[in-house]
Scaffold this motif. Sequence first.
Motif, PDB file in Angstrom:
ATOM      1  N   LEU A 208       4.573  30.841 -47.168  1.00 24.65           N
ATOM      2  CA  LEU A 208       4.131  30.618 -45.787  1.00 24.65           C
ATOM      3  C   LEU A 208       3.186  29.421 -45.715  1.00 24.65           C
ATOM      4  O   LEU A 208       3.220  28.650 -44.751  1.00 24.65           O
ATOM      5  CB  LEU A 208       3.434  31.867 -45.251  1.00 24.65           C
ATOM      6  CG  LEU A 208       4.339  33.061 -45.039  1.00 24.65           C
ATOM      7  CD1 LEU A 208       3.522  34.283 -44.663  1.00 24.65           C
ATOM      8  CD2 LEU A 208       5.379  32.781 -43.965  1.00 24.65           C
ATOM      9  N   GLY A 211       4.543  26.118 -44.915  1.00 20.91           N
ATOM     10  CA  GLY A 211       5.179  25.932 -43.618  1.00 20.91           C
ATOM     11  C   GLY A 211       6.537  26.607 -43.516  1.00 20.91           C
ATOM     12  O   GLY A 211       7.356  26.238 -42.682  1.00 20.91           O
ATOM     13  N   ALA A 212       6.795  27.585 -44.382  1.00 23.04           N
ATOM     14  CA  ALA A 212       8.051  28.335 -44.275  1.00 23.04           C
ATOM     15  C   ALA A 212       7.887  29.395 -43.188  1.00 23.04           C
ATOM     16  O   ALA A 212       6.808  29.974 -43.037  1.00 23.04           O
ATOM     17  CB  ALA A 212       8.402  28.995 -45.602  1.00 23.04           C
ATOM     18  N   THR A 213       8.967  29.679 -42.459  1.00 22.96           N
ATOM     19  CA  THR A 213       8.920  30.774 -41.505  1.00 22.96           C
ATOM     20  C   THR A 213       9.078  32.085 -42.270  1.00 22.96           C
ATOM     21  O   THR A 213       9.357  32.089 -43.472  1.00 22.96           O
ATOM     22  CB  THR A 213      10.064  30.670 -40.490  1.00 22.96           C
ATOM     23  OG1 THR A 213      11.284  30.730 -41.227  1.00 22.96           O
ATOM     24  CG2 THR A 213      10.003  29.357 -39.730  1.00 22.96           C
TER      25      THR A 213
END
Lengths: 317, 273
Positions: A208, A211-213
């Motif tokens: 996360l 910047g991962a969903t």
Amino acid sequence: MSSFTNESSSGSNGSLAIARLIDRIFFGLTCAFAVFIAVILLWITAQLFQAAYPAIAQFGLGFITTARWNPVEDIYGALPQIYGTIVSSIIALLLAVPLGVGVAVFLSEDFLPAKIRTPIAFVIELLAAVPSVVYGLWGIFVLVPFIRPFLNVIHQTLGWIPIFSTAPDIRGMVQAGIVLGIMISPIIIAISRDALVSLPPQLRQGSLALGATRWETILKVLLPAALSGIIGAVMLALGRALGETMAAAMLIGNAPRISASVFDPASTIASLIANQFAEASGLQVSSLLYAGLILMLLTLAVNVLAEVIITRFQQIE
Amino acid sequence: MTVSNTQPNPSSAATSEVVISTEKVNIFYGAFHAVRDVYMDIARNQVTAFIGPSGCGKSTLLRCFNRLNDLIPSARVDGRIMFEGTDLYNKQTDPVEVRRRIGMVFQKPNPFPKSIYDNIAFGARINGFKGNMDELVERSLKRAALWDEVKDKLKQSGLSLSGGQQQRLCIARAIAIQPEVILMDEPCSALDPISTLRVEDLMHELKQQFTIIIVTHNMQQASRVADMTAFFNAEAAEGGGRFGYLVEYDRTQNIFNAPQQKSTQDYVSGRFG
Ligand SMILES: Nc1ncnc2c1ncn2[C@@H]1O[C@H](COP(=O)(O)OP(=O)(O)O)[C@@H](O)[C@H]1O
Ligand SMILES: [Mg+2]
């Protein structure tokens, strides 16, 4: 073995000696149990082989490639049963893998508050304990009548494809496969969920923080990281589907034939043995045991394959 | 230790451009008031260190800067944190976008159980990187001073590396997505002294291009790497429990050589009860 822990945990000389003795006894016991299990396994295999030997000598590998099961002429070949076993298990997996892994993800994430999630997980684990004869009855009287209209729609629209070419009855490979799939899903859910829940939370944070969903994190980090556990779950479930007797015998139709259409009745190795063993004699018994040996080897192959896949993935880890 | 903790410190960071600015930030875990009334400006292309005793809320505050506190259901943030003119806790602000622009390196190295190459490539892929991936991986590893050690084993697992290498891999992974700010929460606490020095050297390099905020327990480390230092302390609250607050925030040499507050003096000189 673990003499270091003994030394640190016991003070005086006397208790040290006792601890060592206990250590040795325990070691001996575990060794004995391990050997015992191995011996039993070998013994079963040897007995099975011996009892099946007349059929093995008579038919050789041709047993696997011929489709006759004729007690009158005493000619046996288990190809249709092998085919039915594999096809119904594949159908079961096609249903159970997405369903099981999906539910496992759902239950390992915080989509639901923990107050609701924990009881659901518990109930699902209970489902794994429902006897297969109950699944079989439920399939015949509830599930299959319910899904038959949908299967009919598939047959009507896609009937030009050979695998959907016949109209579905109550019994058939898809019908058995679906019930088997639902039956083995709880195994996949329970083990996959354990694998997902025991992943270190740092993994999720790390993903996360880049910047991962949430879904990218689940699909590209968490599921791959838990993959060896999930594969283990699937293989265990496949093993159960391959060897399942009661539910398969009730739903597959026990027709010893090889049909391209997955809606057609077929037979499985386990259902063949269950149906015929009581009245069989002579070469027929040997042949049934030969089929049982093949089933055992099939399951063994699945497990070895799982082992290979898991070590392959662990090399990357 | 009667220190006014609500005083904004407008003089700090005045010399360069402000990237992150907090205004009366209060952070709660449920009913527990963990951090009270923080005002601070973080300057661009500088290393800012957070120091202070355990439990004074350094990590808590740091996690607000990339919205990682969102993962803790009980956490709540009051006040304003401005990043490049946007309010990080505005309803319209997308935490995923925030985390893409403000990267983080954790206390314990946490490489993914993937190959070294994929550890770097992962962030770039999910952020829609279209350029030459091999080049990006090489460039990121070089900037994290790890390339020479791993260039022949990019297909090996990131977990096969030593702790210090893993941490540099995590730094490489963070810089591969070109963030503007990198948050580091005690990045060296799990590392041996040599690895620690390497990471510290790296910080001097990286601040040319990134703004770095580092939480550290190690005061020598703060004095070695940081341009600005913020000293946090915890104080017993009226209703029991302890809340953290910002005591003093200034140029690092001032904090270590001429602190304004007595508690800062006590802490940096090691006389801390
Ligand atoms: N997830 C959490 N839930 C509840 N309380 C927390 C949580 N994380 C930290 N705290 C509390 O907040 C305070 C500040 O913690 P932290 O920010 O970790 O301090 P530091 O990083 O300065 O050592 C501590 O009292 C800690 O117990
Ligand atoms: Mg901390």
